[in-house]
Scaffold this motif. Structure first.
Motif, PDB file in Angstrom:
ATOM      1  N   SER A  57       0.672  -0.864   0.150  1.00  0.00           N
ATOM      2  CA  SER A  57       0.121   0.079   0.257  1.00  0.00           C
ATOM      3  C   SER A  57       0.652   0.727   0.492  1.00  0.00           C
ATOM      4  O   SER A  57       1.916   0.931   0.415  1.00  0.00           O
ATOM      5  N   LEU A  58       0.349   1.952  -0.551  1.00  0.00           N
ATOM      6  CA  LEU A  58       1.106   3.572  -0.313  1.00  0.00           C
ATOM      7  C   LEU A  58      -0.374   4.959  -0.729  1.00  0.00           C
ATOM      8  O   LEU A  58      -0.761   4.752  -0.929  1.00  0.00           O
ATOM      9  N   ALA A  72       3.609   8.659 -14.864  1.00  0.00           N
ATOM     10  CA  ALA A  72       2.003   7.057 -15.371  1.00  0.00           C
ATOM     11  C   ALA A  72       1.896   6.540 -14.983  1.00  0.00           C
ATOM     12  O   ALA A  72       0.998   5.719 -15.580  1.00  0.00           O
ATOM     13  N   GLY A  73       1.769   6.353 -13.293  1.00  0.00           N
ATOM     14  CA  GLY A  73       1.825   5.643 -12.759  1.00  0.00           C
ATOM     15  C   GLY A  73       0.851   5.541 -11.958  1.00  0.00           C
ATOM     16  O   GLY A  73      -0.123   5.109 -11.115  1.00  0.00           O
ATOM     17  N   LEU A  74       0.351   6.884 -11.917  1.00  0.00           N
ATOM     18  CA  LEU A  74      -0.534   7.939 -10.671  1.00  0.00           C
ATOM     19  C   LEU A  74      -2.393   6.969 -11.741  1.00  0.00           C
ATOM     20  O   LEU A  74      -2.817   6.313 -10.343  1.00  0.00           O
ATOM     21  N   HIS A  89      -3.330  10.375  -1.618  1.00  0.00           N
ATOM     22  CA  HIS A  89      -3.335  12.072  -1.058  1.00  0.00           C
ATOM     23  C   HIS A  89      -1.602  12.330  -2.208  1.00  0.00           C
ATOM     24  O   HIS A  89      -0.941  11.787  -2.429  1.00  0.00           O
ATOM     25  N   VAL A  90      -2.312  13.298  -3.380  1.00  0.00           N
ATOM     26  CA  VAL A  90      -0.969  13.666  -4.031  1.00  0.00           C
ATOM     27  C   VAL A  90      -0.938  14.925  -3.755  1.00  0.00           C
ATOM     28  O   VAL A  90      -1.016  16.130  -3.901  1.00  0.00           O
ATOM     29  N   TYR A  91       0.935  15.470  -4.067  1.00  0.00           N
ATOM     30  CA  TYR A  91       1.441  16.957  -3.016  1.00  0.00           C
ATOM     31  C   TYR A  91       1.995  17.207  -4.619  1.00  0.00           C
ATOM     32  O   TYR A  91       2.774  16.446  -4.930  1.00  0.00           O
ATOM     33  N   ALA A  92       0.886  18.682  -4.841  1.00  0.00           N
ATOM     34  CA  ALA A  92       2.261  19.474  -5.783  1.00  0.00           C
ATOM     35  C   ALA A  92       2.008  20.978  -5.298  1.00  0.00           C
ATOM     36  O   ALA A  92       1.117  20.950  -5.740  1.00  0.00           O
ATOM     37  N   GLN A 110     -10.130   8.350  -6.516  1.00  0.00           N
ATOM     38  CA  GLN A 110      -9.214   7.834  -5.725  1.00  0.00           C
ATOM     39  C   GLN A 110      -8.171   8.295  -4.624  1.00  0.00           C
ATOM     40  O   GLN A 110      -8.196   8.576  -4.036  1.00  0.00           O
ATOM     41  N   LEU A 111      -8.022   9.808  -5.236  1.00  0.00           N
ATOM     42  CA  LEU A 111      -7.187  10.677  -4.579  1.00  0.00           C
ATOM     43  C   LEU A 111      -6.909  12.082  -4.313  1.00  0.00           C
ATOM     44  O   LEU A 111      -7.989  12.629  -5.653  1.00  0.00           O
TER      45      LEU A 111
END
Length: 247
Positions: A57-58, A72-74, A89-92, A110-111
């Motif tokens: 899990s991540l 590309a893995g997102l 959770h995506v941070y940018a 989902q994110l």
């Protein structure tokens, strides 16, 4: 494109298919901290990388820019989150999140996206992005990680950059570790067609910014890790699966 390149039979790609010292995925890093893990970039080999480390899990990913080899893995990660009944959770910075929404409009099912344009705190680390020149490809973001504890540590992750100006170089001073992209030892293509430093140019940058240690990453099949290239002892080439202790 990773190494080996599917169409290529050069010496480096051939070695990567046999003994495998040069077998390389698209560049990313996993930071383990007291509050959990933070993946830097999520490229097309994300699933293979997870399997390699026995991870199931991540939850958290930090993105440098919205190019294929870094994001590309997102979609696959988002699917894994869906089947696991969890949110990723995506941070940018805000403009990168806008690009992700355009490219993959379904991912936010989902994110959860988090704008870290100014800075963010991750455990004991203060994480600050800054925009850097990515040559013909426009711009990318690099990240500086600062730990202000009784054992302070400062490192930067700058995978996609070239021709940095003085303002862009400023966060590269005072580092224990710099991780920087170098596609080739010496790239012969015209400068206006390029997007990442070569090693000779990066070494000039190091003479100016003087990090204690440096890792060259984002290497194409133009780099053979079995060669020495006359690098200083403080500079090493990244290897697939390399593990570092930041202290």
């Amino acid at each position: 494109m990773g190494v080996p390149r599917v169409y290529c039979s050069c010496g480096v790609c051939t070695e990567a298919r046999t003994s495998g010292a040069n077998r390389r995925f698209r560049s990313s890093a996993l930071l383990h901290t007291s509050v959990g893990t933070l993946l830097i970039d999520c490229g097309p080999e994300w699933r293979t990388q997870m399997e390699h480390y026995g991870l199931r899990s991540l939850e958290h990913v930090l993105i440098t820019h919205a190019h294929f080899d870094h994001i590309a893995g997102l979609p696959e990660w988002a699917d894994a989150c869906r089947y696991s009944h969890m949110k990723g959770h995506v941070y940018a910075p805000a403009d990168v999140l806008t690009q992700l929404r355009t490219m993959f409009p379904w991912l936010e099912n989902q994110l959860d996206y988090h704008d870290c344009s100014g800075s963010m705190v991750w455990g004991e680390w203060v994480v600050r992005p800054w925009k850097v020149c990515h040559g013909k490809n426009g711009f990318s973001y690099a990240y500086r990680f600062d730990k202000h504890t009784d054992q302070p540590y400062h490192f930067a992750y700058c995978s996609d950059a070239i021709n940095l100006n003085e303002e862009e170089k400023a966060p590269l001073f005072g580092l224990q570790l710099l991780i920087i992209g170098t596609n080739f030892y010496k790239e012969e293509s015209a400068i206006e067609t390029r997007s990442v430093y070569d090693m000779t140019e990066a070494l000039e940058l190091l003479q100016e910014t003087k990090p204690e240690h440096t890792i060259f990453t984002h290497m194409s099949h133009g780099v053979d890790v079995l060669e020495q290239y006359g690098l200083p002892v403080s500079v090493v080439m990244a290897r697939t699966g390399m593990i570092l202790e930041l202290e």
